[in-house]
Design a protein around this motif. Structure first.
Motif, mmCIF file in Angstrom:
data_model
loop_
_atom_site.group_PDB
_atom_site.id
_atom_site.type_symbol
_atom_site.label_atom_id
_atom_site.label_comp_id
_atom_site.label_asym_id
_atom_site.label_seq_id
_atom_site.Cartn_x
_atom_site.Cartn_y
_atom_site.Cartn_z
ATOM 1 N N ALA A 331 1.396 -75.177 109.552
ATOM 2 C CA ALA A 331 0.192 -74.418 109.223
ATOM 3 C C ALA A 331 -0.247 -74.671 107.786
ATOM 4 O O ALA A 331 -1.437 -74.627 107.458
ATOM 5 C CB ALA A 331 0.452 -72.934 109.434
ATOM 6 N N ALA A 332 0.719 -74.970 106.893
ATOM 7 C CA ALA A 332 0.391 -75.191 105.481
ATOM 8 C C ALA A 332 -0.466 -76.424 105.272
ATOM 9 O O ALA A 332 -1.142 -76.547 104.235
ATOM 10 C CB ALA A 332 1.678 -75.314 104.672
ATOM 11 N N PRO A 355 -4.064 -74.231 97.090
ATOM 12 C CA PRO A 355 -4.661 -73.120 96.337
ATOM 13 C C PRO A 355 -3.633 -72.024 96.057
ATOM 14 O O PRO A 355 -2.753 -71.738 96.873
ATOM 15 C CB PRO A 355 -5.764 -72.624 97.282
ATOM 16 N N TRP A 356 -3.766 -71.438 94.872
ATOM 17 C CA TRP A 356 -2.899 -70.302 94.524
ATOM 18 C C TRP A 356 -3.445 -69.038 95.153
ATOM 19 O O TRP A 356 -4.613 -68.705 95.050
ATOM 20 C CB TRP A 356 -2.825 -70.155 93.016
ATOM 21 N N ASP A 357 -2.559 -68.345 95.828
ATOM 22 C CA ASP A 357 -2.927 -67.082 96.477
ATOM 23 C C ASP A 357 -1.923 -66.038 96.034
ATOM 24 O O ASP A 357 -0.752 -66.074 96.438
ATOM 25 C CB ASP A 357 -2.934 -67.236 98.001
ATOM 26 N N ALA A 358 -2.367 -65.093 95.221
ATOM 27 C CA ALA A 358 -1.454 -64.079 94.683
ATOM 28 C C ALA A 358 -0.873 -63.201 95.768
ATOM 29 O O ALA A 358 0.193 -62.582 95.586
ATOM 30 C CB ALA A 358 -2.190 -63.229 93.657
ATOM 31 N N GLU A 359 -1.537 -63.088 96.896
ATOM 32 C CA GLU A 359 -1.051 -62.218 97.972
ATOM 33 C C GLU A 359 0.034 -62.889 98.811
ATOM 34 O O GLU A 359 0.708 -62.229 99.593
ATOM 35 C CB GLU A 359 -2.216 -61.809 98.865
ATOM 36 N N PHE A 369 6.015 -75.582 100.252
ATOM 37 C CA PHE A 369 6.197 -76.746 99.399
ATOM 38 C C PHE A 369 7.271 -77.680 99.968
ATOM 39 O O PHE A 369 7.070 -78.885 100.116
ATOM 40 C CB PHE A 369 6.621 -76.332 97.992
ATOM 41 N N GLU A 370 8.394 -77.098 100.250
ATOM 42 C CA GLU A 370 9.535 -77.894 100.704
ATOM 43 C C GLU A 370 9.242 -78.585 102.029
ATOM 44 O O GLU A 370 9.569 -79.767 102.216
ATOM 45 C CB GLU A 370 10.775 -77.016 100.830
ATOM 46 N N ASP A 371 8.607 -77.867 102.950
ATOM 47 C CA ASP A 371 8.323 -78.467 104.261
ATOM 48 C C ASP A 371 7.330 -79.630 104.133
ATOM 49 O O ASP A 371 7.541 -80.706 104.724
ATOM 50 C CB ASP A 371 7.754 -77.411 105.210
#
Length: 392
Positions: A331-332, A355-359, A369-371
């Motif tokens: 999904a990422a 994108p950075w998502d604070a939630e 990241f790892e996947d």
């Protein structure tokens, strides 16, 4: 203090080199026409075969003047679709032609002098006072025309105009031969005419050979001399961001030098920074090397020894296809905003931007990241994959 009105010819030449070339050549052509006709008439009246031949030589100069006018008109034109580098080499070819004419004139002088000196001494010329006066006048006029034309040629940096100046001097020197022959006859040494003719002809041959040889060197793309090349390399190496210089090539286009070179920069620079460095190089060389008019810079991110390995790696379209095949169940993958590719030493490094998502939970982000990175690194030509967050 001198004003621009005090030196109109210099100002005109600076504003328009092509106009200065045409002007000096037209003045030379008119002078050749008047002198040639005058010497032929005076030679006929004064019974001087040498002066008649000298007049024909002056008229023959009109041919070189026509070549110069043609080159000045067409050689100064801007680049077009058929001549993307401009038309400067029309002038180069014409310079070679003028050099060839000088060589032919010199050969004619030598042949005539040897014939009169060794084969048929009875053909030694015996001109009178009228021939002497006209020959001296021609010598003065053509020598003055030589200096004027040479000055214009240097001012507009034209080998062709300088070559034509020497053609004017060839006419002056031929008049000098006539003067020497007349004086030799008057003092009882008629053979001095032939000896002087041979000396002058050898001088002309030397000048003609210089112009023809230099033009041919340019036409076969002979580069700048070693000292100039080393100076260019030194200038480029001092520019901020340049790690090394290689593959430097130079060639002349008329009086201007064209430079091609490769520079090595930090492999992780952006395209825009690499372009900025290349423009700095071009500006520096055009500014600091008077002969250089254009520079083509190829920016390298690594040593050329890796070129073959890097050439075997795929381009972006295939890389993205292979990456998304690896990520098809993740999904990422839908979150990826940008993919940067770094071709490094025969391998490909991939940088993924999310994108950075604070939630979003930090642990979940780490797993994303790892996947993504692990899947990307399973592709055989990918050596490493890094993931970055983009702030909103």
């Amino acid at each position: 203090m001198s004003s621009s009105q005090d030196q109109p010819e210099q100002a005109t030449a600076q504003r328009s080199p092509a106009r200065a070339k045409r002007k000096v050549t037209l003045i030379g052509a008119a002078t050749n026409l008047l002198l040639g006709a005058g010497k032929i008439v005076a030679g006929y009246i004064g019974q001087s075969q040498a002066l008649i031949v000298d007049g024909i030589h002056s008229l023959s100069d009109l041919l070189s003047d026509a070549m110069v006018l043609l080159a000045a008109s067409y050689g100064s034109q801007e680049a077009d679709s058929d001549h993307p580098y401009g038309h400067a080499r029309i002038e180069t070819a014409a310079t070679a032609g003028v050099g060839a004419i000088l060589l032919l004139v010199a050969a004619g002088f030598i042949y005539d002098a040897i014939n009169r000196l060794l084969i048929d001494p009875t053909a030694l010329l015996i001109p009178g006072w009228l021939a002497l006066v006209v020959a001296v006048g021609s010598l003065v006029v053509k020598e003055a025309l030589y200096h004027y034309t040479q000055a214009v040629g240097k001012r507009v940096r034209s080998d062709l105009i300088c070559a034509n100046a020497w053609h004017h001097r060839s006419d002056a020197l031929s008049s000098l031969v006539v003067v020497g022959g007349i004086i030799g006859v008057f003092i009882g040494f008629p053979w001095l005419d032939a000896v002087a003719a041979i000396v002058v002809a050898l001088m002309l041959a030397h000048i003609g050979l210089q112009f023809a040889w230099q033009s041919m060197r340019e036409l076969v793309d002979t580069g700048l001399d070693n000292d100039e090349v080393e100076y260019i390399e030194l200038l480029v190496a001092r520019i901020d961001g340049v790690r090394a210089v290689h593959g430097l090539r130079t060639r002349y286009m008329g009086q201007d030098a064209l430079v091609d070179l490769h520079v090595l920069v930090d492999p992780r620079l952006s395209v825009s920074e690499g372009h900025r460095i290349s423009e700095a190089i071009r500006h520096r060389l055009v500014r600091d090397v008077s002969s250089v008019s254009e520079v083509l810079v190829h920016v390298d991110h690594e040593d050329p020894s890796w070129d073959d390995e890097t050439a075997a790696l795929p381009l972006r379209r295939r890389v993205e296809r292979d990456l998304y095949e690896q990520w098809q169940d993740m999904a990422a993958a839908d979150m990826v905003e940008r993919i940067d590719l770094h071709y490094m030493e025969g391998k490909l490094e991939v940088e993924i931007h999310l994108p950075w998502d604070a939630e979003t939970d930090g642990r979940a982000l780490t797993e994303y990241f790892e996947d993504l990175a692990t899947a990307a690194e399973q592709i055989d030509y990918v050596s490493a994959c890094r993931v970055h967050l983009l702030g909103r």
